[in-house]
Design a protein around this motif. Structure first.
Motif, PDB file in Angstrom:
ATOM      1  N   ILE A 100      15.164   7.576  73.233  1.00  0.00           N
ATOM      2  CA  ILE A 100      15.481   7.537  72.000  1.00  0.00           C
ATOM      3  C   ILE A 100      17.025   6.282  71.781  1.00  0.00           C
ATOM      4  N   SER A 101      16.894   5.310  71.856  1.00  0.00           N
ATOM      5  CA  SER A 101      18.785   4.656  72.061  1.00  0.00           C
ATOM      6  C   SER A 101      19.490   4.565  70.427  1.00  0.00           C
ATOM      7  N   ALA A 102      19.971   5.636  71.029  1.00  0.00           N
ATOM      8  CA  ALA A 102      20.634   5.241  69.348  1.00  0.00           C
ATOM      9  C   ALA A 102      21.929   4.350  69.250  1.00  0.00           C
ATOM     10  N   ALA A 103      22.234   3.282  70.662  1.00  0.00           N
ATOM     11  CA  ALA A 103      22.953   2.102  70.346  1.00  0.00           C
ATOM     12  C   ALA A 103      23.093   1.404  68.716  1.00  0.00           C
ATOM     13  N   PRO A 104      23.695   0.829  68.386  1.00  0.00           N
ATOM     14  CA  PRO A 104      23.191   0.292  66.446  1.00  0.00           C
ATOM     15  C   PRO A 104      23.034  -0.985  67.591  1.00  0.00           C
ATOM     16  N   TYR A 105      22.634  -1.765  68.571  1.00  0.00           N
ATOM     17  CA  TYR A 105      22.128  -2.868  69.394  1.00  0.00           C
ATOM     18  C   TYR A 105      21.233  -2.637  69.991  1.00  0.00           C
TER      19      TYR A 105
END
Length: 145
Positions: A100-105
């Motif tokens: 999972i990559s939770a950074a908004p971008y």
């Protein structure tokens, strides 16, 4: 006769496979594979950009951007810090590994936008590790089935 033999062999195979799944080996190998992909994604970002170098302000620093179709370049380390993994065993026994990559971008970087060409880091990490993961499963989980 050959049909009965095949059905019997299939039942025996399924029974052995079920036992291997219960031995928790699958979860171990899914965890290993997921971790390999996660680490590769992070490393590709931390390796640095291959595009243009320019000065940034607030805080003042030099930054080398990533080139189109290359992994994004780390600037503050936020993207890398937001990449996590999760391994879950479902009620039916299926083991699912997620990165999972939770950074908004993250999605904009991975797939691009109308204003920017993609800077993929997740899919290339999976592709780089696919064969290693397949070999690991063949040697470890399916070896004795």
């Amino acid at each position: 006769m050959s049909i009965d033999l095949k059905i019997t062999n299939l039942k025996a195979f399924n029974k052995k496979l079920e036992k291997r799944l219960q031995d928790n080996k699958v979860k171990e190998y899914v965890t290993r594979g997921t971790m390999m992909v996660q680490n590769t994604a992070k490393e590709s970002i931390l390796r640095g950009g291959t595009g243009i170098t320019y000065e940034k302000y607030e805080p003042r620093r030099t930054h080398t951007a990533s080139a189109p179709n290359q992994p994004p370049a780390s600037d503050t380390g936020f993207l890398v810090s937001q990449i996590t993994m999760n391994v879950d065993v479902k009620t039916n026994g299926t083991v699912v590994g997620q990165i999972i990559s939770a950074a908004p971008y993250s999605a904009a970087l991975e797939f691009g936008t109308t204003q920017m060409t993609e800077r993929p880091f997740m899919q290339p990490a999976l592709e780089k590790n696919r064969r290693k993961i397949e070999r690991m499963f063949k040697k470890g989980v399916l070896k004795w089935v």
